[in-house]
Design an enzyme around this catalytic site. Structure first.
Site, short mmCIF file in Angstrom:
data_model
loop_
_atom_site.label_atom_id
_atom_site.label_comp_id
_atom_site.label_asym_id
_atom_site.label_seq_id
_atom_site.Cartn_x
_atom_site.Cartn_y
_atom_site.Cartn_z
N ASP A 171 -6.93 0.55 10.96
CA ASP A 171 -5.74 1.40 11.06
C ASP A 171 -6.01 2.85 10.72
OD1 ASP A 171 -4.02 -0.49 12.02
OD2 ASP A 171 -3.17 -1.04 10.08
N ASP A 210 0.81 -1.22 0.00
CA ASP A 210 0.00 0.00 0.00
C ASP A 210 0.84 1.27 0.00
OD1 ASP A 210 -1.93 -1.91 0.20
OD2 ASP A 210 -3.01 -0.99 1.85
N ARG A 229 0.23 1.20 16.33
CA ARG A 229 -0.22 2.36 15.55
C ARG A 229 -0.13 3.69 16.29
NH1 ARG A 229 1.28 -0.56 11.75
NH2 ARG A 229 -0.26 -1.44 10.31
N SER A 257 -1.37 -9.21 2.70
CA SER A 257 -0.98 -7.97 3.33
C SER A 257 -0.45 -8.34 4.70
CB SER A 257 -2.19 -7.03 3.45
OG SER A 257 -1.84 -5.87 4.16
#
Length: 407
Positions: free
Chosen positions: A126, A17, A97, A180
Site C-alpha cells: 500500500d 494503524d 488505493r 489487520s
C-alpha cells in the site's frame, strides 16, 4: 522539513494503524491533521470513523462518498480486463488505493495542506500504491510515511495497541485478535495474527461477508447477470447503478458462502505474505463476465486479452494504475469488450459459483455449425482435410529433414 509542515492530510480509516498515526503525527510534527475518509463501501464504519478522528484530535474529518466511482471506474475496468493477481486475488484492496489517493490529493489541494500521510507499513504494497498515485498527480508532493520515519518506534501490533490504550484511542483489534483488515464494496481482507502461520486455518469467527460454506443453504440460488459492452448493468433483470449492483451480488454470494480465498502472495517489495479474502460479489461478476465473453469474444482477441490480463493485474497490485502502460493496456481492454453484451446464469451453492447458462443476442456460438446432428450443409467436414494437412506441413518437413527424434 518538519518545521515547514503545518497541515497534513491523513488517509484515515479508523483502523488500528491510522487511529494511532493521527495522534502520532500531532505529537511528532506539531501539525494540524485533517483526516480524510474515503467511503468506498465500508457501510456503518464511515460515521464512527469520522467521529473517532475528531475525538482523537483531527481538526477536520472529511468524508467523501466514492462508492459509485470506485465500482464504475476501478472495480469494473479491472474485471473487464479479467485482472486476477497470481491466479486467485481479485485485487480488492489494490484497486481501491489509487482512488483513495486521488481523492486524498483533492483534499490536499482544497485545504492548502503541506503534506499527505498514510498508514501503510514499510513492508507492504500500500505504501507504493498510495505514493505512486500521489506523485503521479503532483510530482512535488511531500509524503509522510510514519512506518518509515526514523522517529517511529511503534513497530509491532502489540506496541500500537499499548499506545492506543495509553491515549484512550479505541481500536478494532485486540491482543487476542490482532487482525489487520481492509473492507470496501468489493471485499474484506485479513492479515496478521494467527494468519502469519501459513499452515494455520483461518478461524471461522473472523469472516464477515460470507457464511461458512458448510452452513450455507441446502438449496442452490440462481442469479442472472447482464452485461453491455463488458459493463455489468443488471441482476435478475433489474438494472442497477454500479454500487447497488455489486452490493446485491455481495448479498447473494455471501449468503451462499461464495468468494472466500486463502492465499500466500508475492508482495511487490519482495516478500511473501498471507492474505485471507472475502469477495462474494466480485467472484460472481468475474465468472459471469467470462461466461458472456465465451460466446461473444473472438478467439484470437480473447487469447491476446488473456495474455495481457496478468500484466494488468500486476500493474494494479504494484500501484501503477496511473502509468502510461496501464493506459495503453486499458485501451486494448476497452476495444476487446465492444461485443461483450449478453446475460450469464449462475448457480450459487455452498461456496461454489458455477456458470450454468449464457446467452447473447449477437453470439459467435452458432448451433447450426457446432451441432453433432445434421447441419444441413452449414459446415463441410471435408474442409478439415486441407486445414489439417497445411497445419501439419511444418511437422512433416521437420521429420523429413531428420530433426524429429522420434517417440
Amino acid at each position: 522539513m518538519a518545521e515547514n509542515i503545518r497541515k497534513i492530510v491523513l488517509a484515515y480509516s479508523g483502523g488500528l494503524d491510522t487511529s494511532i498515526i493521527l495522534k502520532w503525527l500531532q505529537e511528532t510534527y506539531r501539525a494540524e491533521v485533517i483526516a480524510f475518509i474515503a467511503d468506498i463501501g465500508q457501510g456503518e464504519e464511515t460515521e464512527p470513523a469520522r467521529e473517532k478522528a475528531l475525538a482523537t484530535g483531527a481538526s477536520q474529518a472529511i468524508v467523501k462518498d466514492l462508492k459509485r466511482e470506485f465500482v464504475r471506474d476501478f472495480v469494473f475496468p479491472a474485471m473487464r480486463a479479467n485482472a486476477i493477481y497470481e491466479g486467485g486475488y481479485l485485487l480488492g484492496t489494490s484497486v481501491a488505493r489509487p482512488l483513495i489517493a486521488k481523492a486524498q490529493m483533492d483534499v490536499y489541494r482544497d485545504t492548502a495542506a503541506d503534506a499527505v500521510s498514510h498508514g501503510a507499513t514499510g513492508k507492504g504494497n500500500d505504501q507504493v500504491r498510495f505514493e505512486l498515485t500521489c506523485m503521479a498527480i503532483d510530482p512535488n508532493v511531500r509524503i509522510i510515511a510514519p512506518w518509515r520515519d526514523p522517529k517511529w518506534t511503534l513497530n509491532s501490533r502489540e506496541k500500537m495497541i499499548a499506545y492506543a490504550q495509553k491515549h484512550a484511542i479505541p481500536v478494532p483489534v485486540s491482543k487476542a485478535k490482532p487482525y489487520s483488515s481492509d473492507r470496501n464494496l468489493l471485499h474484506i481482507s485479513f492479515e496478521g495474527g494467527i494468519l502469519e502461520d501459513p499452515w494455520a486455518e483461518a478461524p471461522e469467527d473472523m469472516f464477515v461477508l460470507s457464511v461458512d460454506p458448510r452452513e450455507a443453504p441446502d438449496k442452490p440460488t440462481y442469479v442472472e447477470v447482464a452485461f453491455e459492452e463488458g459493463w455489468p448493468v443488471a441482476v435478475d433483470g433489474d438494472r442497477l447503478p454500479p454500487e447497488a449492483l455489486l452490493a446485491r451480488l455481495n448479498e447473494l454470494g455471501g449468503a451462499n458462502g461464495v468468494g472466500r480465498v486463502d492465499i500466500v502472495e508475492n508482495r511487490f517489495v519482495g516478500m511473501k505474505s498471507r492474505g485471507v479474502y472475502e469477495t462474494p460479489g466480485g467472484t460472481i461478476l468475474y465468472a459471469a463476465h467470462r461466461a458472456v465473453e465465451s460466446i461473444t469474444m473472438d478467439r484470437e482477441v480473447m487469447l491476446q486479452r488473456d495474455q495481457l490480463s496478468p500484466k494488468v493485474a500486476q500493474l494494479i497490485y504494484n500501484g501503477f494504475w496511473y502509468s502510461p502502460e496501464m493506459e495503453a493496456l486499458m485501451a486494448f481492454m476497452d476495444k476487446s469488450q465492444e461485443n461483450v453484451t449478453g446475460v450469464a446464469r449462475l448457480r450459487l451453492y455452498k461456496g461454489h459459483c458455477m456458470v450454468v447458462g449464457r446467452r447473447a443476442e449477437k453470439s459467435l456460438f452458432d448451433p447450426r455449425i457446432c451441432t453433432f446432428e445434421e447441419d444441413e450443409g452449414a459446415y463441410d467436414q471435408s474442409d478439415a482435410t486441407g486445414f489439417i494437412r497445411l497445419n501439419a506441413l511444418r511437422l512433416r518437413v521437420r521429420n523429413n529433414a531428420g530433426f524429429f527424434k522420434g517417440v
